[in-house]
Design an enzyme around this catalytic site. Structure first.
Site, short mmCIF file in Angstrom:
data_model
loop_
_atom_site.label_atom_id
_atom_site.label_comp_id
_atom_site.label_asym_id
_atom_site.label_seq_id
_atom_site.Cartn_x
_atom_site.Cartn_y
_atom_site.Cartn_z
N SER A 1 51.14 38.03 35.52
CA SER A 1 51.37 38.76 36.69
C SER A 1 51.02 40.12 36.49
O SER A 1 51.25 40.62 35.43
CB SER A 1 52.89 38.53 37.04
OG SER A 1 53.66 39.02 36.15
N HIS B 1 48.19 43.68 43.42
CA HIS B 1 48.93 42.70 42.87
C HIS B 1 48.19 41.54 42.52
O HIS B 1 47.25 41.12 43.38
CB HIS B 1 50.15 42.33 43.74
CG HIS B 1 50.58 40.86 43.21
ND1 HIS B 1 50.46 39.90 43.97
CD2 HIS B 1 51.51 40.69 42.36
CE1 HIS B 1 51.15 38.79 43.54
NE2 HIS B 1 51.91 39.39 42.58
N ARG C 1 49.63 31.14 38.12
CA ARG C 1 50.68 30.60 37.31
C ARG C 1 50.50 29.01 37.18
O ARG C 1 49.73 28.38 38.03
CB ARG C 1 52.07 30.66 37.70
CG ARG C 1 51.98 30.31 39.32
CD ARG C 1 53.22 31.14 40.16
NE ARG C 1 53.27 30.64 41.57
CZ ARG C 1 52.58 31.48 42.21
NH1 ARG C 1 52.12 32.64 42.15
NH2 ARG C 1 52.68 31.42 43.69
N HIS D 1 37.98 40.99 50.18
CA HIS D 1 37.82 39.78 50.76
C HIS D 1 36.57 39.13 50.42
O HIS D 1 36.48 37.77 50.31
CB HIS D 1 38.21 39.92 52.23
CG HIS D 1 39.64 40.13 52.61
ND1 HIS D 1 40.28 38.84 52.88
CD2 HIS D 1 40.42 41.03 52.91
CE1 HIS D 1 41.54 39.30 52.93
NE2 HIS D 1 41.58 40.75 52.91
#
Length: 308
Positions: A95, A109, A113, A148
């Site tokens: 992270s 961010h 995972r 994007h």
């Protein structure tokens, strides 16, 4: 599903290498170094936390690797899979949160995972999750389109349906109901994903993890030298409050870490060093500060829009 159908060691090797690559790229941009901490968790597992503070470009940034295990899935992990509540679990992930110093450079961010839930007499259940999102303080449409576009192109080899679905999931997830606004301009977000089988799902996770630096570093390099005023810095600190509100109230990763007995310093490394709250503050109509909420903090189809 037989436990041999997934490869935890391969995921671990990729995540550790990803952390290394990201820290190297960000250190090169900033000129500073990450502090590294190794930690162990009594119930099982541990991690490698790296934090850069008070850098020339990055005011506060962290890139965490963790591999943890437990006897029973905590509520934040089993809320969408109630049938798995109480199972033994393993979780691996990287992270990242970057808070630049310059108000014109956006916060970012990223998280990737892998989860495994196991129970005696039942087949193991595994899934991947992650994504990345962008939180600007001053809106630049070309930055949003670049962000994007990189996200779209990373997912395109795995199916053209993924980007629009995961873009919408990101807009829904990173939303503050009490503020009635999105946290930023979104990106992609996915969870509980095992639709392709392990090898292809793992390849997709790698595509997301590898795409982040191509999405973010050009924006950081473009904006970090831009002049800014004391008023713009104050607005950045005010808007950071929204970031803190989301992470402490709604973020499932934060809740999972706290509920599972994770290392608090690593879990809360996502919070900026400086942040302000003001009572009922309103921007001047027509200002760049007002445009942020009006034009950027709402879902938009950035790739369908043409620059004018």
């Amino acid at each position: 599903m037989d436990s041999q159908e997934f490869d935890v060691a391969a995921v671990r090797d990729y995540l550790l290498a990803l952390q290394d690559r990201l820290c190297q790229a960000l250190s090169t941009c900033d000129g500073g170094s990450f502090r590294e901490d190794f930690w162990r968790r009594p119930e099982g597992g541990g991690g490698r936390t790296r934090v850069l503070e008070d850098g020339a470009v990055i005011e506060k940034g962290g890139v965490n690797f963790s591999e943890v295990a437990g006897a029973a899935l905590p509520p934040a992990a089993s809320a969408h899979r109630p049938e798995l509540a109480g199972r033994r679990w393993r979780a691996l992930g990287v992270s990242l949160v970057m808070h630049p110093r310059n108000p014109h450079a956006p916060t970012s961010h990223m998280n990737v995972r892998f989860f495994v839930a196991e129970q005696d007499g039942a087949a193991p259940v595994w899934w991947f999750g992650g994504g990345f999102d962008l939180t600007p303080y001053y809106g630049y449409e070309e930055d949003c389109r670049h962000w994007h576009r990189v996200a779209h192109d990373a997912l395109a080899p795995f199916g053209e349906d993924l980007y629009p679905a995961w873009k919408q999931a990101c807009d829904r997830y990173f939303y503050l109901p009490h503020r009635q606004e999105t946290r930023g301009i979104g990106g992609i977000f996915f969870d509980d994903f095992n639709a392709f089988g392990f090898a292809r799902c793992f390849a997709l996770l790698q595509a997301v993890g590898d795409a982040y630096r191509h999405a973010y570093l050009p924006l950081l390099e473009r904006r970090h030298t831009q002049p800014y005023s004391a008023e713009q810095r104050a607005f950045q600190l005010y808007r950071r409050g929204r970031y803190v509100e989301f992470n402490l109230v709604y973020d499932r990763g934060t809740l999972f870490g706290l509920q599972s007995g994770g290392r608090t310093e690593a879990i809360l490394m996502s919070l900026p060093n400086e942040v302000h709250w003001r009572y009922d503050w309103q921007p001047v109509a027509g200002s760049a500060e007002a445009r942020l909420s009006q034009d950027f903090l709402r879902p938009r189809d950035w790739l369908a829009e043409v620059s004018v």
